[in-house]
Design an enzyme around this catalytic site. Structure first.
Site, PDB file in Angstrom:
ATOM      1  CB  SER A  84    -114.658 -54.875 -43.251  1.00 29.75           C
ATOM      2  OG  SER A  84    -115.094 -53.685 -43.831  1.00 29.75           O
ATOM      3  CB  SER A 116    -118.235 -52.933 -42.702  1.00 32.07           C
ATOM      4  OG  SER A 116    -117.828 -54.235 -43.098  1.00 32.07           O
ATOM      5  CE  LYS A 168    -119.414 -57.126 -41.325  1.00 32.44           C
ATOM      6  NZ  LYS A 168    -118.268 -56.876 -42.238  1.00 32.44           N
TER       7      LYS A 168
HETATM    8  N1  GLN Z   1    -114.043 -49.566 -46.320  1.00 27.26           N
HETATM    9  C1  GLN Z   1    -114.261 -50.413 -47.453  1.00 27.26           C
HETATM   10  C2  GLN Z   1    -115.579 -50.090 -48.107  1.00 27.26           C
HETATM   11  O1  GLN Z   1    -116.293 -49.295 -47.573  1.00 27.26           O
HETATM   12  C3  GLN Z   1    -114.183 -51.868 -47.078  1.00 27.26           C
HETATM   13  C4  GLN Z   1    -115.399 -52.396 -46.447  1.00 27.26           C
HETATM   14  C5  GLN Z   1    -115.341 -53.886 -46.224  1.00 27.26           C
HETATM   15  O2  GLN Z   1    -114.265 -54.474 -46.227  1.00 27.26           O
HETATM   16  N2  GLN Z   1    -116.506 -54.498 -46.075  1.00 27.26           N
HETATM   17  O3  GLN Z   1    -115.892 -50.608 -49.144  1.00 27.26           O
END
Ligand code: GLN
EC number: 6.3.5.7
Length: 483
Positions: free
Chosen positions: A175, A151, A76
């Site tokens: 995410s 994400s 990532k």
């Molecule tokens: N959807 C959550 C956020 O937008 C989690 C994102 C993540 O785990 N990086 O904060």
């Protein structure tokens, strides 16, 4: 060759059926051919990949072995990679070449993993749809009109499309688990402190945790083995021995106590997903598990608490991106203030700016007690709920998401609608617990995930349960048409 799992690749390499160089060339060609459909990569690292593959083949020829030796993966794009762009999905870091490798990157490289590239992601890991990336949205290989989740949507889409067997990802509020659910993968968010955060660009430091995304629990065990462990460079890393995850996969589930929280099956859950979750429960009962209804009474407060704490930490973490030291700098600034304002205004996208503003507001004098402090108190209540539940059960099971992957753009104008989709995943981050999502069926041709949560450092238990489930089901083997 592209259908092989990490475990199959390891056997094939050991049996000299193919070399890591051959496999790497095949997958790089496949990425070049198919990735334009899904946009899962931000950068490709062909030269690095081929030299790592060659080195891995030489190490094997010299008698070395190891499940990751010669195995192709991707990172990532928030894991720092020395001399390679590490963009975090943001215009702000489009020109940033990290001066060092993240611990996770260095550990996996030392184990012989081959880095094919850096995967697309929501900008600074903020999102659940992978639509906030400066490099464009990622498409779900199961239906190109739908989001892959976020994400870590690039890592998920790439693995689901069989561009590579596994990838690293991070989970601040879901995410790893949510994109795993949306793309028919297995994803594990480890206990907070299990995997080093050093060199992992921070979103919300008390919640962020790196982990594996792959097609099977067996592969998650292999990748996690290479990622986990104490790191003196990360002050929140925990010095706890790392068990042999692969060796633990075959434990019997006889007598395993599975807790199913009654709050999980409320009005917001798609009834078709509820049915698939019940099917997975029946499957685990057949394997000897005992089901118990439990309660997590404070779950309803978790989303508001998370969406105060995460932006608060983000507003602090992202203050370093000021156009002075590194990252994007605006053209022809008039003075220092103009340089700060325009560099941040032009370098960050709208979701990141929204969260910086929410976070700065929640932390400001006069509002700190009302928002931030209160959110921290809720965080403790959420953790206490889990602690009492784990006095009665060994794991907690439920849906990973209330709905399957939505259409691209469907929630772009309504951020709160997207935040509500995180209801089942964020509690594990607030409590620091490990969680896993695995394939459990399909709704309208879109994958559905079942989530398992375990007590601290019981990643092995999650992988064991998921592996036994996968030996008796075939959801995880389904492949999206066209890939
Ligand atoms: N959807 C959550 C956020 O937008 C989690 C994102 C993540 O785990 N990086 O904060």
């Amino acid at each position: 060759m592209h259908h092989m799992t990490l475990a199959e690749i390891a056997r094939g390499l050991a049996d000299k059926k193919f070399s890591s160089v051959e496999l790497t060339q095949t997958l790089l060609a496949r990425i070049a051919q198919l990735d334009p459909q899904i946009n899962s990569f931000i950068s490709l690292t062909q030269d690095l990949a081929l030299s790592q593959a060659k080195a891995a083949d030489e190490r094997r020829a010299n008698g070395e072995s190891g499940a990751l030796l010669g195995a192709p993966i991707a990172h990532k794009d928030l894991f720092c990679t020395q001399g390679i762009r590490t963009s975090c999905g943001s215009k702000m870091l489009d020109n940033f070449k990290a001066p060092y490798d993240a611990t996770v990157v260095a550990k996996l490289a030392a184990a012989g993993a081959v880095t094919l590239g850096k995967t697309n992601m929501d900008e600074f890991a903020m999102g659940s749809a992978n639509e906030s990336s400066w490099y464009g949205a990622v498409k779900n290989p199961w239906n190109l009109e739908h989001v892959p989740g976020g994400s870590s949507g690039g890592s998920a889409a790439a693995v689901a499309a069989r561009l590579l067997p596994a990838a690293t990802a991070t989970d601040t509020g879901g995410s790893i688990r949510q994109p795993a659910a949306f793309t028919n993968l297995t994803g594990l968010k480890p206990t907070y402190g299990r995997v080093s955060r050093w060199g992992m660009i921070a979103y919300a430091s008390s919640l962020d945790q790196g982990g594996p995304l792959a097609r099977t629990a067996e592969d998650c065990a292999i990748l996690l083995q290479g990622m986990a462990g104490f790191d003196p460079n990360d002050s929140t890393s925990i010095d706890e021995p790392v068990p042999d995850y692969s060796a633990g996969l075959n434990g019997s589930l006889q007598g395993l106590r599975i807790g199913v929280p009654k709050e999980y099956f409320s009005a917001g859950l798609d009834p078709r997903i509820a049915e698939l979750i019940h099917n997975s429960i029946k499957e685990l009962e057949k394997l000897g598990a005992v089901i118990k209804q439990i309660s997590l009474p404070n779950m309803q407060h978790a989303i508001p608490a998370y969406y105060v704490i995460a932006p608060a930490e983000a507003s602090s973490n992202l203050s370093r991106f000021d156009g002075v030291r590194f990252g994007y700098r605006c053209e022809n600034p008039e003075n220092l203030e103009d340089l700060y304002k325009r560099s941040r205004g032009e370098g960050f996208g709208s979701e990141v700016q929204r969260r910086i503003m929410v976070g700065a507001y929640a932390l400001s004098a006069g509002y700190y007690d009302a928002y931030y402090l209160k959110a921290q108190k809720i965080r403790r209540l959420v953790k206490n709920d889990f602690m009492s539940a784990f006095n009665e059960v060994d794991i907690i099971l439920g849906p990973t998401t209330p709905n399957p992957a939505w259409k691209l753009g469907a929630k772009s104008s309504d951020p709160v609608a997207a935040y509500l989709e995180d209801v089942y995943t964020i509690t594990a981050n607030l409590a620091g617990l490990p969680g896993l999502s695995m394939p459990a069926g399909f709704v309208d041709g879109l994958p559905v995930g079942v989530q398992l949560l375990a007590p601290y450092f019981q990643e092995g238990r999650l992988l064991n349960v998921a592996h036994q489930y996968q030996l008796n089901t075939d959801w995880h083997t389904r492949t999206p048409t066209g890939f």
